[in-house]
Write an enzyme that holds these catalytic residues in place. Sequence first.
Site, PDB file in Angstrom:
ATOM      1  N   HIS A  25      11.865 150.872  26.931  1.00  0.00           N
ATOM      2  CA  HIS A  25      12.448 149.576  27.308  1.00  0.00           C
ATOM      3  C   HIS A  25      11.526 148.801  28.254  1.00  0.00           C
ATOM      4  O   HIS A  25      11.939 147.823  28.856  1.00  0.00           O
ATOM      5  CB  HIS A  25      13.848 149.734  27.923  1.00  0.00           C
ATOM      6  CG  HIS A  25      14.899 150.082  26.894  1.00  0.00           C
ATOM      7  ND1 HIS A  25      15.875 149.204  26.486  1.00  0.00           N
ATOM      8  CD2 HIS A  25      15.103 151.213  26.175  1.00  0.00           C
ATOM      9  CE1 HIS A  25      16.658 149.792  25.580  1.00  0.00           C
ATOM     10  NE2 HIS A  25      16.200 151.016  25.368  1.00  0.00           N
TER      11      HIS A  25
ATOM     12  N   ASP B  14       8.739 147.458  27.074  1.00  0.00           N
ATOM     13  CA  ASP B  14       7.979 146.460  26.296  1.00  0.00           C
ATOM     14  C   ASP B  14       8.478 145.038  26.528  1.00  0.00           C
ATOM     15  O   ASP B  14       7.706 144.140  26.813  1.00  0.00           O
ATOM     16  CB  ASP B  14       7.891 146.822  24.804  1.00  0.00           C
ATOM     17  CG  ASP B  14       9.215 146.923  24.076  1.00  0.00           C
ATOM     18  OD1 ASP B  14      10.287 146.870  24.725  1.00  0.00           O
ATOM     19  OD2 ASP B  14       9.190 147.057  22.836  1.00  0.00           O
TER      20      ASP B  14
ATOM     21  N   ALA C  23      16.216 156.571  12.364  1.00  0.00           N
ATOM     22  CA  ALA C  23      16.121 157.685  13.310  1.00  0.00           C
ATOM     23  C   ALA C  23      15.414 157.265  14.589  1.00  0.00           C
ATOM     24  O   ALA C  23      15.302 158.042  15.526  1.00  0.00           O
ATOM     25  CB  ALA C  23      15.384 158.857  12.676  1.00  0.00           C
TER      26      ALA C  23
ATOM     27  N   SER D 270      10.957 154.100  13.585  1.00  0.00           N
ATOM     28  CA  SER D 270      10.514 152.762  13.223  1.00  0.00           C
ATOM     29  C   SER D 270      10.045 152.614  11.785  1.00  0.00           C
ATOM     30  O   SER D 270       8.952 152.126  11.506  1.00  0.00           O
ATOM     31  CB  SER D 270       9.438 152.277  14.188  1.00  0.00           C
ATOM     32  OG  SER D 270       9.641 150.911  14.402  1.00  0.00           O
TER      33      SER D 270
ATOM     34  N   SER E  57      11.282 150.421  10.051  1.00  0.00           N
ATOM     35  CA  SER E  57      11.274 148.964   9.838  1.00  0.00           C
ATOM     36  C   SER E  57       9.910 148.359  10.173  1.00  0.00           C
ATOM     37  O   SER E  57       9.375 147.574   9.389  1.00  0.00           O
ATOM     38  CB  SER E  57      12.387 148.288  10.642  1.00  0.00           C
ATOM     39  OG  SER E  57      12.278 148.569  12.019  1.00  0.00           O
TER      40      SER E  57
ATOM     41  N   ASP F 117       6.450 148.659  18.331  1.00  0.00           N
ATOM     42  CA  ASP F 117       6.470 149.378  17.061  1.00  0.00           C
ATOM     43  C   ASP F 117       5.429 148.842  16.085  1.00  0.00           C
ATOM     44  O   ASP F 117       4.725 149.596  15.419  1.00  0.00           O
ATOM     45  CB  ASP F 117       7.861 149.284  16.419  1.00  0.00           C
ATOM     46  CG  ASP F 117       8.939 149.828  17.336  1.00  0.00           C
ATOM     47  OD1 ASP F 117       8.598 150.447  18.354  1.00  0.00           O
ATOM     48  OD2 ASP F 117      10.124 149.607  17.027  1.00  0.00           O
TER      49      ASP F 117
HETATM   50  P1  ADP Z   1      14.295 152.428  12.090  1.00  0.00           P
HETATM   51  O1  ADP Z   1      14.713 153.051  13.379  1.00  0.00           O
HETATM   52  O2  ADP Z   1      13.933 153.481  11.080  1.00  0.00           O
HETATM   53  O3  ADP Z   1      13.279 151.363  12.240  1.00  0.00           O
HETATM   54  P2  ADP Z   1      15.913 150.209  11.269  1.00  0.00           P
HETATM   55  O4  ADP Z   1      17.378 150.095  11.083  1.00  0.00           O
HETATM   56  O5  ADP Z   1      15.238 149.334  12.252  1.00  0.00           O
HETATM   57  O6  ADP Z   1      15.621 151.746  11.548  1.00  0.00           O
HETATM   58  O7  ADP Z   1      15.204 149.938   9.877  1.00  0.00           O
HETATM   59  C1  ADP Z   1      15.602 150.610   8.700  1.00  0.00           C
HETATM   60  C2  ADP Z   1      15.497 149.677   7.516  1.00  0.00           C
HETATM   61  O8  ADP Z   1      14.156 149.722   6.976  1.00  0.00           O
HETATM   62  C3  ADP Z   1      16.394 150.079   6.373  1.00  0.00           C
HETATM   63  O9  ADP Z   1      17.684 149.543   6.517  1.00  0.00           O
HETATM   64  C4  ADP Z   1      15.664 149.467   5.188  1.00  0.00           C
HETATM   65  O10 ADP Z   1      15.917 148.075   5.117  1.00  0.00           O
HETATM   66  C5  ADP Z   1      14.206 149.638   5.565  1.00  0.00           C
HETATM   67  N1  ADP Z   1      13.700 150.900   5.001  1.00  0.00           N
HETATM   68  C6  ADP Z   1      13.472 152.053   5.658  1.00  0.00           C
HETATM   69  N2  ADP Z   1      13.026 153.029   4.802  1.00  0.00           N
HETATM   70  C7  ADP Z   1      12.980 152.466   3.572  1.00  0.00           C
HETATM   71  C8  ADP Z   1      12.596 152.947   2.265  1.00  0.00           C
HETATM   72  N3  ADP Z   1      12.188 154.209   2.063  1.00  0.00           N
HETATM   73  N4  ADP Z   1      12.680 152.080   1.220  1.00  0.00           N
HETATM   74  C9  ADP Z   1      13.089 150.812   1.437  1.00  0.00           C
HETATM   75  N5  ADP Z   1      13.461 150.298   2.635  1.00  0.00           N
HETATM   76  C10 ADP Z   1      13.401 151.094   3.698  1.00  0.00           C
HETATM   77 MG    MG Z   2      13.546 149.606  13.434  1.00  0.00          MG
END
Ligand code: ADP
Ligand code: MG
Length: 378
Positions: free
Chosen positions: A33, A35, A119, A122, A124, A168
């Site tokens: 936190h 960043d 998880a 990241s 996303s 990230d």
């Molecule tokens: P994280 O903590 O993993 O960043 P987020 O909720 O920020 O979690 O992002 C997850 C999102 O990224 C999912 O809802 C999806 O839109 C996208 N995503 C993650 N893995 C995949 C995958 N294997 N194929 C397509 N989209 C994915």
């Molecule tokens: Mg994310």
Amino acid sequence: MQSLVTQEFAIRFGQRPTFIVRAPGRVNLIGEHTDYNDGFVLPMAIDRAMWIALRPRDDRHVVLHSLDFPEVGGFSLHEISHGRAWDEYLRGMAWGLQEASYTLNGWEGVLGSDIPVGAGLSSSAALEMVTAMAFSAVGGWEFIPDIMAKIGQKAENEWVGANTGIMDQMISASGQVDHALLIDCRDLSTRHIPLPTKATVVILDTTTRHTHTDSGYNERREQCEAAARFFGVSHLRDVALKEFKDRSANLDELIRRRARHIISENERVLKAAQALSKGDAVEMGKLMNESHTSMRDDFEITNAELNIMVQAAQAQPGCFGARMTGGGFGGCAVALVHEDAVGAFVENVHASYAETTGLDPKIYLCKATNGAEVVHRN
Ligand code: ADP
Ligand code: MG
């Protein structure tokens, strides 16, 4: 994963891909936190990544099949609209690149990932950076890590609507094998910091998850802003620990604890970078433990499972230190463990956590990898 996306590409398109690009997930070793407080963070890119096998198209369409989601992702670059599926991050990235005056060409391909979703590793940001790398490969323009990271953050903030900092995307864009990355989130200057050779980074997934409706993250941001106003600075980065001690007596008790976490955490990150630069895993571990205590008691972003996991990890022989990592309220912890002790560490932490919580934790041994890259071109 590279061979999986290549095979799936061959099945769907009947040839070998023109490009294969990848962008890694990340784990933050210390600096939570900090960043959005213009402070310091020390993440590393992990050997779990998003991969896209692709070929250019003649038109300005993007079409992407995910190995993990049934909906086909895709949109027209002429007019990018909001979708409702996983491809929102691609749309956001394409939108951000075009806003920044990049000329984009269409492409099609297959996406695969071994980053667990949601998880806190990241997926996303990795998806944003791998998308940027795909556009860069097809368009023949240079992928400049900080610029791509900033556009990724803008996509995540303004297009997807997730209020996140720059860490990230920066680490996914510019990680280096065997190194963590010290990032100054004010000016985005970075320094690659070598990781200790005889220590393993272990990610401990509690399998509990924050939800996107959690107000905790935004609330913490507001509390940090309130503290910065109290000290008369734009960001808590500008308050040193000594100044905090001298001047915080009249600060609201809750806001004071929030500020204390950020201000002490910034110092810990800088000390951690120093410790790692000297190969001092013991000192690094101590700082990780202190960071966890600060997040548990002052910033209050851990949950019961994270505390149980971290305690179990810290109790193991050969564990230099452990802390929760990521936004908090669920997700993962990270531990630094002597390589000779890793086998027993994994077994014991797994058993101890499962016994106390009734949950089945996921444990990943990680290596630091390079950031986003083109791994194959035809
Ligand atoms: P994280 O903590 O993993 O960043 P987020 O909720 O920020 O979690 O992002 C997850 C999102 O990224 C999912 O809802 C999806 O839109 C996208 N995503 C993650 N893995 C995949 C995958 N294997 N194929 C397509 N989209 C994915
Ligand atoms: Mg994310």
